[in-house]
Design a protein around this motif. Structure first.
Motif, PDB file in Angstrom:
ATOM      1  N   UNK A 135      49.548  -5.458  53.408  1.00 54.24           N
ATOM      2  CA  UNK A 135      49.332  -4.207  54.135  1.00 54.24           C
ATOM      3  C   UNK A 135      50.149  -3.062  53.552  1.00 54.24           C
ATOM      4  N   UNK A 136      51.389  -3.349  53.172  1.00 51.85           N
ATOM      5  CA  UNK A 136      52.276  -2.336  52.594  1.00 51.85           C
ATOM      6  C   UNK A 136      52.057  -2.298  51.088  1.00 51.85           C
ATOM      7  N   UNK A 137      51.038  -1.567  50.683  1.00 54.02           N
ATOM      8  CA  UNK A 137      50.677  -1.460  49.269  1.00 54.02           C
ATOM      9  C   UNK A 137      50.012  -0.106  49.035  1.00 54.02           C
ATOM     10  N   UNK A 138      49.924   0.343  47.789  1.00 56.22           N
ATOM     11  CA  UNK A 138      49.422   1.702  47.523  1.00 56.22           C
ATOM     12  C   UNK A 138      47.919   1.890  47.679  1.00 56.22           C
ATOM     13  N   UNK A 139      47.181   0.860  48.102  1.00 52.19           N
ATOM     14  CA  UNK A 139      45.757   1.032  48.408  1.00 52.19           C
ATOM     15  C   UNK A 139      45.517   1.127  49.910  1.00 52.19           C
ATOM     16  N   UNK A 140      46.454   0.609  50.697  1.00 55.70           N
ATOM     17  CA  UNK A 140      46.338   0.668  52.156  1.00 55.70           C
ATOM     18  C   UNK A 140      47.237   1.746  52.749  1.00 55.70           C
ATOM     19  N   UNK A 141      48.200   2.211  51.958  1.00 59.25           N
ATOM     20  CA  UNK A 141      49.092   3.303  52.331  1.00 59.25           C
ATOM     21  C   UNK A 141      48.968   4.398  51.263  1.00 59.25           C
ATOM     22  N   UNK A 142      49.667   5.504  51.470  1.00 60.53           N
ATOM     23  CA  UNK A 142      49.669   6.586  50.476  1.00 60.53           C
ATOM     24  C   UNK A 142      51.071   6.690  49.902  1.00 60.53           C
ATOM     25  N   UNK A 143      51.217   6.246  48.651  1.00 57.30           N
ATOM     26  CA  UNK A 143      52.493   6.287  47.942  1.00 57.30           C
ATOM     27  C   UNK A 143      52.440   7.385  46.890  1.00 57.30           C
ATOM     28  N   UNK A 144      53.505   8.196  46.829  1.00 58.23           N
ATOM     29  CA  UNK A 144      53.548   9.333  45.914  1.00 58.23           C
ATOM     30  C   UNK A 144      54.880   9.380  45.153  1.00 58.23           C
ATOM     31  N   UNK A 145      55.390   8.222  44.760  1.00 58.69           N
ATOM     32  CA  UNK A 145      56.647   8.167  44.020  1.00 58.69           C
ATOM     33  C   UNK A 145      56.572   9.085  42.793  1.00 58.69           C
ATOM     34  N   UNK A 146      57.671   9.779  42.489  1.00 58.14           N
ATOM     35  CA  UNK A 146      57.667  10.679  41.335  1.00 58.14           C
ATOM     36  C   UNK A 146      59.068  10.742  40.720  1.00 58.14           C
ATOM     37  N   UNK A 147      59.134  11.291  39.539  1.00 58.86           N
ATOM     38  CA  UNK A 147      60.412  11.491  38.849  1.00 58.86           C
ATOM     39  C   UNK A 147      60.527  12.941  38.421  1.00 58.86           C
ATOM     40  N   UNK A 148      61.698  13.522  38.634  1.00 64.71           N
ATOM     41  CA  UNK A 148      61.906  14.920  38.284  1.00 64.71           C
ATOM     42  C   UNK A 148      62.294  15.071  36.814  1.00 64.71           C
ATOM     43  N   UNK A 149      62.073  16.269  36.308  1.00 62.98           N
ATOM     44  CA  UNK A 149      62.507  16.594  34.954  1.00 62.98           C
ATOM     45  C   UNK A 149      63.921  17.184  35.011  1.00 62.98           C
ATOM     46  N   UNK A 150      64.381  17.730  33.906  1.00 63.64           N
ATOM     47  CA  UNK A 150      65.742  18.264  33.838  1.00 63.64           C
ATOM     48  C   UNK A 150      65.942  19.479  34.740  1.00 63.64           C
TER      49      UNK A 150
END
Length: 203
Positions: A135-150
């Motif tokens: 259930x806790x996965x990126x197809x059943x939830x909306x995950x938007x993890x990201x990485x910033x630049x400098x």
């Protein structure tokens, strides 16, 4: 045969040959119901992180600095949804785990409730949110993890195979971990809640 009758017979024969040689006209048909429908236009929301109680975008921790700008674009269809997330003014060169949550932001990070799930984990409770990767996965939830630049800017995008009916997410929460856990018993977890942005996903 009189010449006039012979001429008429030749004309009739020519007309019949011409008529028979014409291609058949296609029958009237309605547009194909299987044709792909155009994607809905994205709704865009922008918030600037401030202290709790100051607006729709809230910072709970200096790792998500006051003054940072968050932008969320939502294109929700009947059977699929695409969400784009971008941030400016966050800490440089680091990752953030980001998810859609069920409730609007509040005075504390907990006010946003658990992750929004299309199919709700029946074993989850308010005291013990879902951590089952079924259930806790990126197809059943909306995950938007990201990485910033400098410069502290970053973007992410998620496409999920569901739309919103009677339920929809109400906020985006930025977590302290750099990525979202996926293993059993920890799936979907990402540490403390650094910031929250109230977003009306369903218009």
């Amino acid at each position: 045969m009189p010449r006039s009758l012979l001429a008429m017979a030749v004309l009739v024969s020519a007309a019949l040959v011409t008529a028979c040689s014409q291609p058949a006209k296609p029958a009237n048909t309605s547009p194909s119901t299987s044709a792909e429908q155009p994607k809905p236009a994205a709704a865009e929301f922008t918030g600037t992180l401030a202290a709790p109680g100051s607006g729709t975008a809230v910072s709970y921790n200096a790792a998500a600095p006051v003054g940072a700008q968050l932008v969320v674009k939502v294109a929700a269809g009947e059977k699929d949804t695409t969400v784009e997330f971008s941030a400016k003014g966050m800490q440089p060169s680091r990752g953030y785990a980001v998810h859609a949550h069920t409730k609007p932001c509040g005075a504390t990070g907990a006010d946003a409730g658990p992750h929004y799930q299309n199919t709700i984990d029946p074993a989850a409770t308010p005291e013990k949110p879902s951590a089952d990767p079924a259930y806790a996965n990126p197809r059943n939830e909306i995950w938007l993890d990201f990485r910033t630049d400098a410069q502290g800017a970053g973007t992410s995008k998620a496409s999920v195979p569901f739309g919103f009916t009677d339920r929809a997410p109400a906020s985006i929460v930025v977590h302290e971990k750099e990525t979202t856990a996926t293993h059993h018993g920890q799936a979907g977890t990402a540490g403390g809640r650094l910031a929250c942005f109230t977003v009306p996903f369903k218009q």
